[in-house]
Design a protein around this motif. Sequence first.
Motif, PDB file in Angstrom:
ATOM      1  N   LYS A  73       0.836  -1.195   0.000  1.00 49.89           N
ATOM      2  CA  LYS A  73       0.000   0.000   0.000  1.00 49.89           C
ATOM      3  C   LYS A  73       0.869   1.241   0.000  1.00 49.89           C
ATOM      4  O   LYS A  73       1.933   1.270   0.614  1.00 49.89           O
ATOM      5  CB  LYS A  73      -0.874   0.051   1.255  1.00 49.89           C
ATOM      6  CG  LYS A  73      -2.160  -0.661   1.147  1.00 49.89           C
ATOM      7  CD  LYS A  73      -3.036  -0.333   2.356  1.00 49.89           C
ATOM      8  CE  LYS A  73      -4.346  -1.058   2.261  1.00 49.89           C
ATOM      9  NZ  LYS A  73      -5.212  -0.755   3.399  1.00 49.89           N
ATOM     10  N   PHE A  92       0.309   5.301   0.906  1.00 46.61           N
ATOM     11  CA  PHE A  92      -0.616   6.200   1.567  1.00 46.61           C
ATOM     12  C   PHE A  92      -0.372   7.619   1.084  1.00 46.61           C
ATOM     13  O   PHE A  92       0.771   8.058   0.982  1.00 46.61           O
ATOM     14  CB  PHE A  92      -0.444   6.109   3.088  1.00 46.61           C
ATOM     15  CG  PHE A  92      -0.702   4.721   3.605  1.00 46.61           C
ATOM     16  CD1 PHE A  92      -2.000   4.275   3.803  1.00 46.61           C
ATOM     17  CD2 PHE A  92       0.345   3.854   3.851  1.00 46.61           C
ATOM     18  CE1 PHE A  92      -2.249   2.983   4.254  1.00 46.61           C
ATOM     19  CE2 PHE A  92       0.111   2.564   4.311  1.00 46.61           C
ATOM     20  CZ  PHE A  92      -1.189   2.132   4.511  1.00 46.61           C
ATOM     21  N   GLN A 115       5.543   1.900   3.405  1.00 51.79           N
ATOM     22  CA  GLN A 115       5.865   1.452   4.761  1.00 51.79           C
ATOM     23  C   GLN A 115       7.296   1.823   5.150  1.00 51.79           C
ATOM     24  O   GLN A 115       7.638   1.846   6.326  1.00 51.79           O
ATOM     25  CB  GLN A 115       5.653  -0.050   4.892  1.00 51.79           C
ATOM     26  CG  GLN A 115       6.610  -0.876   4.049  1.00 51.79           C
ATOM     27  CD  GLN A 115       6.333  -2.361   4.160  1.00 51.79           C
ATOM     28  OE1 GLN A 115       5.364  -2.780   4.772  1.00 51.79           O
ATOM     29  NE2 GLN A 115       7.194  -3.159   3.559  1.00 51.79           N
ATOM     30  N   ALA A 132      -4.150   4.535  -0.797  1.00 48.75           N
ATOM     31  CA  ALA A 132      -5.181   4.831   0.200  1.00 48.75           C
ATOM     32  C   ALA A 132      -4.812   6.078   0.995  1.00 48.75           C
ATOM     33  O   ALA A 132      -3.654   6.491   1.012  1.00 48.75           O
ATOM     34  CB  ALA A 132      -5.328   3.638   1.150  1.00 48.75           C
ATOM     35  N   GLU A 133      -5.798   6.652   1.653  1.00 52.44           N
ATOM     36  CA  GLU A 133      -5.559   7.743   2.579  1.00 52.44           C
ATOM     37  C   GLU A 133      -5.644   7.180   3.991  1.00 52.44           C
ATOM     38  O   GLU A 133      -6.567   6.435   4.309  1.00 52.44           O
ATOM     39  CB  GLU A 133      -6.591   8.852   2.396  1.00 52.44           C
ATOM     40  CG  GLU A 133      -6.404   9.639   1.124  1.00 52.44           C
ATOM     41  CD  GLU A 133      -7.358  10.813   1.024  1.00 52.44           C
ATOM     42  OE1 GLU A 133      -7.169  11.794   1.763  1.00 52.44           O
ATOM     43  OE2 GLU A 133      -8.281  10.717   0.197  1.00 52.44           O
ATOM     44  N   ASP A 134      -4.682   7.511   4.818  1.00 54.16           N
ATOM     45  CA  ASP A 134      -4.678   7.107   6.222  1.00 54.16           C
ATOM     46  C   ASP A 134      -3.896   8.163   6.990  1.00 54.16           C
ATOM     47  O   ASP A 134      -2.663   8.126   7.026  1.00 54.16           O
ATOM     48  CB  ASP A 134      -4.040   5.732   6.390  1.00 54.16           C
ATOM     49  CG  ASP A 134      -4.096   5.228   7.823  1.00 54.16           C
ATOM     50  OD1 ASP A 134      -4.335   6.046   8.747  1.00 54.16           O
ATOM     51  OD2 ASP A 134      -3.903   4.025   8.041  1.00 54.16           O
ATOM     52  N   GLN A 185      -3.142   8.611   9.973  1.00 56.96           N
ATOM     53  CA  GLN A 185      -2.186   8.112  10.964  1.00 56.96           C
ATOM     54  C   GLN A 185      -0.845   7.759  10.332  1.00 56.96           C
ATOM     55  O   GLN A 185       0.192   7.854  10.969  1.00 56.96           O
ATOM     56  CB  GLN A 185      -2.754   6.898  11.705  1.00 56.96           C
ATOM     57  CG  GLN A 185      -3.898   7.247  12.619  1.00 56.96           C
ATOM     58  CD  GLN A 185      -4.407   6.039  13.370  1.00 56.96           C
ATOM     59  OE1 GLN A 185      -4.317   4.908  12.893  1.00 56.96           O
ATOM     60  NE2 GLN A 185      -4.951   6.272  14.547  1.00 56.96           N
ATOM     61  N   LYS A 186      -0.857   7.336   9.071  1.00 59.66           N
ATOM     62  CA  LYS A 186       0.380   6.959   8.371  1.00 59.66           C
ATOM     63  C   LYS A 186       1.110   8.174   7.795  1.00 59.66           C
ATOM     64  O   LYS A 186       2.296   8.091   7.494  1.00 59.66           O
ATOM     65  CB  LYS A 186       0.078   5.986   7.218  1.00 59.66           C
ATOM     66  CG  LYS A 186      -0.622   4.733   7.633  1.00 59.66           C
ATOM     67  CD  LYS A 186       0.332   3.731   8.176  1.00 59.66           C
ATOM     68  CE  LYS A 186      -0.395   2.406   8.392  1.00 59.66           C
ATOM     69  NZ  LYS A 186       0.382   1.460   9.147  1.00 59.66           N
ATOM     70  N   THR A 187       0.403   9.292   7.611  1.00 59.67           N
ATOM     71  CA  THR A 187       0.996  10.438   6.914  1.00 59.67           C
ATOM     72  C   THR A 187       1.137  11.694   7.770  1.00 59.67           C
ATOM     73  O   THR A 187       1.763  12.657   7.333  1.00 59.67           O
ATOM     74  CB  THR A 187       0.155  10.791   5.666  1.00 59.67           C
ATOM     75  OG1 THR A 187      -1.198  11.050   6.065  1.00 59.67           O
ATOM     76  CG2 THR A 187       0.184   9.661   4.652  1.00 59.67           C
TER      77      THR A 187
END
Length: 108
Positions: A3, A5, A23, A51-53, A55-57
């Motif tokens: 994935k 982000f 990641q 995807a949009e997240d 917390q990851k970005t």
Amino acid sequence: MEKIFVAGCKLQDLGEVWLAVSQNGLIRLNFPSNKTEFVEMLSKDFKCEIAEDPQKTVKYTTQLVEYSNGTRTTFDLPIDWVKMGDFQRKALEATMQIPFGEIGRAHV
């Protein structure tokens, strides 16, 4: 399937900026840009889920906004060098050597 982000933010001097992270770290920063164009470009370059997240970005967007506002002079974000070509890597490594507020030249 891997994935990527994505996230967007508005920067003081650049307008709308979009970034992509894997990641392993930052893989792309694009400006001026919009979400649709950015996601289309990523889809062509990387065969993975996008995807949009937040917390990851969030650490990436936060540091970009801080830098744009003048409250940050350096970054401590991981970069995913594997996703970059040799020239991209060399160019980024050269620009990373230029101190904040200075204009530099590098031979890549």
